[in-house]
Write an enzyme that holds these catalytic residues in place. Sequence first.
Site, short mmCIF file in Angstrom:
data_model
loop_
_atom_site.label_atom_id
_atom_site.label_comp_id
_atom_site.label_asym_id
_atom_site.label_seq_id
_atom_site.Cartn_x
_atom_site.Cartn_y
_atom_site.Cartn_z
N CYS A 32 0.79 -1.23 0.00
CA CYS A 32 0.00 0.00 0.00
C CYS A 32 0.83 1.30 0.00
CB CYS A 32 -1.00 -0.05 1.16
SG CYS A 32 -2.39 1.06 0.90
N ARG A 61 -12.58 6.31 -0.05
CA ARG A 61 -11.61 5.29 0.35
C ARG A 61 -12.14 3.92 -0.07
NH1 ARG A 61 -7.72 7.37 3.21
NH2 ARG A 61 -6.74 5.34 3.47
N HIS A 80 -3.15 -5.61 2.73
CA HIS A 80 -2.73 -5.66 4.14
C HIS A 80 -3.33 -6.94 4.74
CE1 HIS A 80 -1.61 -1.36 4.53
NE2 HIS A 80 -2.69 -1.07 3.84
N1 GLN Z 1 -2.20 6.82 2.45
C1 GLN Z 1 -2.35 5.96 1.33
C2 GLN Z 1 -3.78 5.95 0.77
O1 GLN Z 1 -4.71 6.29 1.45
C3 GLN Z 1 -1.91 4.56 1.69
C4 GLN Z 1 -2.79 3.89 2.70
C5 GLN Z 1 -2.30 2.58 3.21
O2 GLN Z 1 -1.11 2.30 3.22
N2 GLN Z 1 -3.23 1.77 3.71
O3 GLN Z 1 -3.97 5.59 -0.37
#
Ligand code: GLN
Length: 238
Positions: A92, A126, A189
């Site tokens: 990520c 998101r 993740h």
């Molecule tokens: N900050 C980045 C995003 O929101 C990565 C997030 C993450 O590593 N889960 O895309």
Amino acid sequence: MKLKILHLYPREMNLYGDHGNVLAIKRRCEWRDIKVEIIEHEPGTGIPDDIDIIFGGGGQDSGQGKIEQDLHEIAPRLKEYIENDTPCLVICGLYQLFGKYYQTADGKKINGIDILNITTDAGDKRHIGNIVIKNGQFGELVGYENHSGLTSLGDNVEPFGEVILGAGNNGKDKTEGCRYKNCIGTYLHGPILPKNPKLTDFFIETALTRKYNTKINLKKLNDEIELKAHATAIARPR
Ligand code: GLN
């Protein structure tokens, strides 16, 4: 036999148990009497010459901003390792920064180190939830995603997998992650490795084969618990 793992920014880049990936590699090595040393890289320190596996986790936009400068300082060494086929897993936030850039929702551009030919721009929502992908070499892989970044793969870039459930790189083209040589970037993740043991063993086997310059075939382990965890995670709703 012995392997040395470089863990990039364990303090700033460690979301949703990403650290568990390092533990999974370590455990599966120890079960086979392979010794493991973990080097935790923090900003401002150098990188050793004899690393066998590189790992980096995800992070919030603020964490990505904090490590940007240091990441550029160590980039030439990381590039050298990756060009020399060192196995590497980035999740990520660091997946995005192994690419060309990540543009955050508030308009800040965090420059990446251009190892992976990808770009990432924050979208207006998101992508959160369980994710299942299919990869030709490793089969079905399961993890958890939470990102606002939408990633586009450049020309001639091989995705890591095809999305079965979830958003993946951008929620549109069904691609997930990216692979260049033995460097895999992914949004998964969870952590990804404990419940996808075939992928974990790929990193171990590739690292040993490369280090000892002879084809290493790993001793088979009893993966009953790992595969149960895999099946349970796949059965969960998004
Ligand atoms: N900050 C980045 C995003 O929101 C990565 C997030 C993450 O590593 N889960 O895309």
